[in-house]
Design a protein around this motif. Structure first.
Motif, PDB file in Angstrom:
ATOM      1  N   ILE A 249       0.844  -1.205   0.000  1.00 33.25           N
ATOM      2  CA  ILE A 249       0.000   0.000   0.000  1.00 33.25           C
ATOM      3  C   ILE A 249       0.876   1.251   0.000  1.00 33.25           C
ATOM      4  O   ILE A 249       0.627   2.216  -0.743  1.00 33.25           O
ATOM      5  CB  ILE A 249      -0.941  -0.003   1.223  1.00 33.25           C
ATOM      6  N   GLU A 250       1.938   1.239   0.825  1.00 33.51           N
ATOM      7  CA  GLU A 250       2.870   2.370   0.884  1.00 33.51           C
ATOM      8  C   GLU A 250       3.583   2.557  -0.444  1.00 33.51           C
ATOM      9  O   GLU A 250       3.841   3.686  -0.872  1.00 33.51           O
ATOM     10  CB  GLU A 250       3.893   2.153   2.013  1.00 33.51           C
ATOM     11  N   LEU A 251       3.929   1.446  -1.091  1.00 29.24           N
ATOM     12  CA  LEU A 251       4.621   1.513  -2.386  1.00 29.24           C
ATOM     13  C   LEU A 251       3.756   2.245  -3.405  1.00 29.24           C
ATOM     14  O   LEU A 251       4.248   3.066  -4.184  1.00 29.24           O
ATOM     15  CB  LEU A 251       4.944   0.095  -2.870  1.00 29.24           C
ATOM     16  N   ARG A 252       2.468   1.982  -3.398  1.00 26.53           N
ATOM     17  CA  ARG A 252       1.568   2.682  -4.321  1.00 26.53           C
ATOM     18  C   ARG A 252       1.503   4.162  -3.990  1.00 26.53           C
ATOM     19  O   ARG A 252       1.485   5.014  -4.888  1.00 26.53           O
ATOM     20  CB  ARG A 252       0.162   2.074  -4.269  1.00 26.53           C
ATOM     21  N   ARG A 254       3.804   5.930  -2.849  1.00 21.60           N
ATOM     22  CA  ARG A 254       5.063   6.541  -3.326  1.00 21.60           C
ATOM     23  C   ARG A 254       5.163   6.492  -4.848  1.00 21.60           C
ATOM     24  O   ARG A 254       6.236   6.673  -5.408  1.00 21.60           O
ATOM     25  CB  ARG A 254       6.269   5.817  -2.716  1.00 21.60           C
ATOM     26  N   ARG A 255       4.024   6.247  -5.508  1.00 20.38           N
ATOM     27  CA  ARG A 255       3.983   6.162  -6.976  1.00 20.38           C
ATOM     28  C   ARG A 255       4.900   5.062  -7.499  1.00 20.38           C
ATOM     29  O   ARG A 255       5.554   5.207  -8.527  1.00 20.38           O
ATOM     30  CB  ARG A 255       4.327   7.508  -7.627  1.00 20.38           C
ATOM     31  N   TRP A 256       4.961   3.974  -6.753  1.00 13.85           N
ATOM     32  CA  TRP A 256       5.679   2.770  -7.129  1.00 13.85           C
ATOM     33  C   TRP A 256       7.187   2.953  -7.185  1.00 13.85           C
ATOM     34  O   TRP A 256       7.891   2.198  -7.856  1.00 13.85           O
ATOM     35  CB  TRP A 256       5.151   2.218  -8.458  1.00 13.85           C
ATOM     36  N   GLU A 257       7.681   3.961  -6.480  1.00 13.08           N
ATOM     37  CA  GLU A 257       9.127   4.169  -6.415  1.00 13.08           C
ATOM     38  C   GLU A 257       9.692   3.354  -5.256  1.00 13.08           C
ATOM     39  O   GLU A 257       9.365   3.592  -4.096  1.00 13.08           O
ATOM     40  CB  GLU A 257       9.460   5.649  -6.225  1.00 13.08           C
ATOM     41  N   VAL A 258      10.544   2.388  -5.568  1.00 13.31           N
ATOM     42  CA  VAL A 258      11.159   1.560  -4.532  1.00 13.31           C
ATOM     43  C   VAL A 258      12.258   2.361  -3.857  1.00 13.31           C
ATOM     44  O   VAL A 258      13.063   3.012  -4.524  1.00 13.31           O
ATOM     45  CB  VAL A 258      11.747   0.264  -5.141  1.00 13.31           C
ATOM     46  N   ARG A 259      12.271   2.347  -2.521  1.00 14.77           N
ATOM     47  CA  ARG A 259      13.256   3.147  -1.788  1.00 14.77           C
ATOM     48  C   ARG A 259      14.677   2.729  -2.108  1.00 14.77           C
ATOM     49  O   ARG A 259      15.552   3.546  -2.312  1.00 14.77           O
ATOM     50  CB  ARG A 259      12.993   3.009  -0.280  1.00 14.77           C
ATOM     51  N   HIS A 260      14.920   1.436  -2.090  1.00 12.87           N
ATOM     52  CA  HIS A 260      16.262   0.929  -2.387  1.00 12.87           C
ATOM     53  C   HIS A 260      16.157   0.033  -3.608  1.00 12.87           C
ATOM     54  O   HIS A 260      15.947  -1.167  -3.490  1.00 12.87           O
ATOM     55  CB  HIS A 260      16.831   0.149  -1.189  1.00 12.87           C
ATOM     56  N   ALA A 261      16.267   0.655  -4.768  1.00 13.13           N
ATOM     57  CA  ALA A 261      16.135  -0.111  -6.013  1.00 13.13           C
ATOM     58  C   ALA A 261      17.220  -1.168  -6.098  1.00 13.13           C
ATOM     59  O   ALA A 261      18.387  -0.907  -5.801  1.00 13.13           O
ATOM     60  CB  ALA A 261      16.230   0.837  -7.217  1.00 13.13           C
TER      61      ALA A 261
END
Length: 298
Positions: A249-252, A254-261
């Motif tokens: 839910i949090e990932l969505r 953040r507009r699907w931006e992964v914190r640590h790609a």
């Protein structure tokens, strides 16, 4: 090409292998899949396509079908180079000859399916077959047992398959309709869902979310997340799974931006380049230190 030649066909060999024999072409294809890396990708993928094109001698696409099946299984089992394998499917679709046909598969126009369209058909059939079979497994209590590692492998391959489906959608090999159908199925049971299904659903969403979550599909994606949100308070689920649902839910948000790609695995050539850069940087630091020392003594 890679120059791979089976022992029986090398100079001096007294046995000629029949390339159309399933045992032979399966072994030869697996030999190539077992050596492919980002470093030799161009050569080995060309050899694999050459094997797929041997199906021009058939009317049932046996070799090409087996190639696609083995490649799906290899990809699901070896997620490290997932993007490389996904691009290999794309290359297969674009490079397989239109003379390769399967007389048991018809196109919308009524003709035989051929070339890239046939690769897509075989790929979709294999993914759908493995997806529907599922990968629910009871983890043995003995963590060092053979059964435990077998169960881990089944789970790993299931998540690998879902990730492959997502990557193929990102490359426009699979459609949004297929992704939506998969998500809909995985979110049918929100009262007593299987943890393997939820883990797969979250892996798929994290892979495709940025592309899928657009105005066109917003209504249905919103519905999915209403179901996901309701499961975060479902006491039938473990705290680990509920936390993963909240992270999705949090990932969505953040507009699907992964914190640590996650960084893609580096090829051997890239590793050598990194080592060379580090060596030059170390030499530069050493040289700078000696100059500073010399200046201080003046």
């Amino acid at each position: 090409t890679t120059g791979f030649v089976p022992r029986a066909l090398r100079k001096g060999g007294d046995v000629a292998e029949d390339e159309m024999d399933e045992k032979v072409f399966k072994r030869r294809i697996m030999a190539l899949l077992n050596i492919i890396t980002p470093d030799n990708y161009d050569a080995v993928s060309d050899d694999l396509i050459e094997w797929g094109n041997k199906s021009v001698k058939e009317t049932d696409g046996r070799i090409l079908r087996k190639l696609v099946q083995l490649l799906v299984e290899k990809t699901a089992d070896e997620r490290t180079w997932m993007k490389m394998y996904a691009n290999l499917f794309l290359k297969l679709i674009s490079k397989i000859s239109n003379d390769v046909q399967d007389h048991s598969e018809r196109s919308k126009s009524g003709g035989y399916l051929s070339g890239g369209s046939l690769v897509r058909k075989y790929l979709l059939q294999k993914c759908q077959e493995d997806f529907e079979r599922g990968w629910k497994v009871d983890m043995p209590e003995a963590k060092q047992s053979e059964e435990f590692y077998d169960a881990l492998a089944i789970k790993r391959r299931g998540l690998g398959l879902v990730e492959l489906i997502g990557e193929l959608y990102l490359l426009d090999v699979l459609t949004a309709h297929i992704i939506m159908s998969s998500l809909r199925r995985m979110l049918t049971n929100i009262e007593t869902p299987e943890k393997e299904v939820l883990e797969s659903m979250m892996k798929l969403l994290s892979t495709v979310g940025k592309k899928l979550d657009t105005l066109e599909h917003k209504t249905e994606v919103n519905l999915y997340f209403e179901r996901i949100k309701s499961m975060t308070t479902n006491e039938n689920l473990s705290s680990r799974i509920r936390l993963l649902l909240m992270n999705t839910i949090e990932l969505r948000k953040r507009r699907w931006e992964v914190r640590h790609a996650e960084e893609a695995p580096k090829s051997i050539a890239q590793l050598h380049q990194d080592m060379e850069r580090e060596k030059l940087a170390k030499q530069a630091r050493s040289s700078s230190g000696r100059r500073n020392e010399s200046n201080e003594h003046r």
